[in-house]
Enzyme design. Structure first.
Site, PDB file in Angstrom:
ATOM      1  N   ASP A 114      -8.963  -4.857  -5.486  1.00 51.58           N
ATOM      2  CA  ASP A 114      -8.437  -4.146  -4.322  1.00 51.58           C
ATOM      3  C   ASP A 114      -9.243  -2.865  -4.119  1.00 51.58           C
ATOM      4  OD1 ASP A 114      -6.915  -2.527  -2.546  1.00 51.58           O
ATOM      5  OD2 ASP A 114      -5.065  -3.527  -3.148  1.00 51.58           O
ATOM      6  N   SER A 135       0.827  -1.193   0.000  1.00 54.35           N
ATOM      7  CA  SER A 135       0.000   0.000   0.000  1.00 54.35           C
ATOM      8  C   SER A 135       0.875   1.262   0.000  1.00 54.35           C
ATOM      9  CB  SER A 135      -0.947  -0.046   1.203  1.00 54.35           C
ATOM     10  OG  SER A 135      -2.005   0.870   1.067  1.00 54.35           O
ATOM     11  N   HIS A 137      -7.241  -6.188  -0.137  1.00 50.68           N
ATOM     12  CA  HIS A 137      -6.187  -5.181  -0.212  1.00 50.68           C
ATOM     13  C   HIS A 137      -4.845  -5.832   0.102  1.00 50.68           C
ATOM     14  CE1 HIS A 137      -4.072  -1.467  -0.054  1.00 50.68           C
ATOM     15  NE2 HIS A 137      -3.966  -1.415   1.258  1.00 50.68           N
TER      16      HIS A 137
END
Length: 532
Positions: free
Chosen positions: A467, A239, A494
């Site tokens: 995602d 991320s 995610h």
């Protein structure tokens, strides 16, 4: 409230929730990566930082939460603090200390594997402890020291970002800020200005907030790389951790051995477009959840997925006026917490049954399950203590992202975000209040741009098609920008690397250990979603 632009739709560590992932559609790695240029020389003015020796010891005193205290009480783990300049333009001035956790390789050591879970604001030490246990007997655990670090301002690192005490956090979570009138906007802006002031005063001053962004984190990482004894960096970032990785590649391309970037942020994308796309991603995840829920008995959103958003709104919007009891009446579930708890569950399809149960309970007047999900998101433990992850998210975002200082622009962004994710629209109108970043004591230190990198070895970007937080296309774009390889993963969650999917993990491990990349067009798949 802090305002919808900076709603912290951050990454979560999902390793404990990955039991349903299975092997599917695996592609074998192909040829090895060619050798990269020699590492760059370290700046002379930073010699004392690059040449420092870490004092390794027990990790228990580094724990920032009850869960960390349990995880860090492990003789296989060792911890230390890395000293770095607070301001790299003044290396003889104030310093910061970065918390570092390590589990040594159990076999023929290649070097260190640095890991970061994202956020910004999530603890890399916590992730390092979790990954060390799971990877201890794997090729990665045998060949690499697993190293997690808390970026400056986060977790065990000092100075530590601090904006709200525990009591103030409870008030913040109950604050609605749904009044779009001039009076309501002025009140929200006053709260956000106070938030910025508290962050400045409690975190150690404006110079701390000015130097807490990714620009400075990547310089800390390069010092850490050298102090750990690694000629070149091997790194896995999830991320927001992909921003650290891509920024490091741009700043120190000669010092890269391997980068795995999972759940990418597109470095070219503006803050406004990223926010709108992220909201659209969560609406897509909500719609997928609703479609799955409709196949289950007693779905709280009904049997028609096309009506699920309206049903969710009808279920949650009354909380604006009448919060629901939670924990047997000891607490109350606010409207913001109901939406936050829902967002938390949308990060991972394994959480969908829990979300369904929470919405069913809310329909019966009990907000406990959604409150617990919101607690998880907001980094609150069972004793009512809050970590600094969300505060760090806001602070780091304020120096990393573009700043909005005009109410009209802010209002347009909120309007577009509500349009992209109607499930989280409160229905009261756009509150065009400036967020805390508009009142920040220091300017941004980053801006969207196309990475310009020469001499970077091939990298591996991993992107999941469903995602919600970091949409698939951002991974495609980042891989292209870095001229690297892309691994596409069919699924709804995610991030995915090293979380139990054999197809993904084999490819990632082959790249990290042997520098072997997958073939062009490589794809893996996750298990079917619940009920699918």
């Amino acid at each position: 409230m802090l305002g919808s632009v900076l709603d912290p739709l951050r990454s979560v560590v999902v390793a404990a929730c990955s039991a349903a992932l299975v092997l599917a559609g695996c592609s074998q790695p192909s040829s090895p990566v060619p050798a990269a240029p020699q590492p760059a020389a370290q700046p002379a003015e930073l010699t004392r930082f690059y040449e420092q020796q870490l004092s390794w010891g027990s990790c228990v005193d580094y724990a920032a939460s009850a869960s960390d205290r349990a995880a860090f009480d492990d003789e296989a783990l060792e911890c230390a603090r890395l000293e770095v300049p607070l301001d790299y333009t003044e290396p003889d001035g104030r310093t910061a200390h970065i918390g570092v956790l390590r589990q040594r390789a159990t076999g023929d050591r290649i070097g260190s594997l640095l890991v970061n879970p994202g956020g910004p604001g999530a603890s890399g030490m916590s992730l390092g402890a979790s990954m060390s246990r799971r990877l201890a007997s794997s090729p990665l655990g045998q060949r690499f020291d697993i190293v997690g670090f808390d970026p400056r301002g986060v977790g065990a690192s000092t100075p530590t970002i601090d904006c709200l005490n525990d009591a103030e956090w409870e008030v913040e979570r109950a604050d609605l800020d749904v009044d779009p009138s001039p009076t309501g906007v002025a009140q929200t802006e006053a709260e956000n200005q106070q938030y910025a002031q508290r962050c400045t005063e409690r975190s150690g001053g404006a110079d701390v907030l000015a130097n807490v962004g990714t620009r400075d984190v990547v310089r800390d990482v390069d010092i850490l790389r050298h102090v750990l004894g690694d000629e070149k960096l091997t790194y896995l970032g999830y991320s927001y951790g992909t921003r650290i990785g891509s920024a490091y590649a741009e700043a120190f391309p000669q010092n890269v051995r391997a980068l795995v970037l999972d759940g990418a942020l597109d470095p070219e994308q503006t803050t406004v477009q990223r926010t709108v796309d992220q909201n659209a991603g969560f609406q897509k995840a909500f719609d997928a959840f609703a479609a799955d829920c409709a196949t289950q008995p007693d779905c709280p959103l009904g049997t028609d997925p096309a009506r699920a958003t309206a049903t969710f709104q009808a279920l949650t919007r009354p909380l604006i006026d009448r919060p629901a009891p939670a924990d047997g009446g000891a607490r109350t579930l606010s409207y913001p917490d109901a939406v936050t708890g829902t967002i938390q569950a949308l990060y991972l399809s394994d959480f969908w049954p829990l979300l369904s149960g929470g919405l069913s309970a809310l329909a019966s007047g009990d907000g406990t399950i959604l409150m617990r999900l919101a607690d998880m998101y907001n980094d609150r433990d069972q004793d009512g203590r809050y970590g600094n992850g969300i505060e760090a998210f806001v602070v780091i975002s304020c120096v990393d992202e573009e700043r909005i200082t005009e109410r009209a622009e802010q209002g347009e962004l909120i309007r577009r975000s509500n349009e992209a994710a109607p499930f989280r629209d409160d229905g009261r109108g756009v509150v065009a209040a400036l967020d805390p970043c508009a009142f920040w004591p220091a300017p941004p230190t980053s801006e969207p741009h196309t990475p310009r990198v020469q001499g970077l070895p091939p990298t591996l970007t991993v992107s999941v098609t469903g995602d919600p937080a970091t949409p698939y296309q951002a991974g495609v774009d980042l891989a292209k920008a870095l001229s690297g390889s892309l691994l596409s993963v069919e699924g709804a969650q995610h991030t995915v690397a090293l979380q139990g999917n054999r197809c993904v993990d084999d490819i990632v491990s082959a790249y990290l250990v042997d520098l072997r990349l997958p073939p062009d067009g490589a794809r893996c798949s996750l298990a079917p979603t619940p009920g699918g």
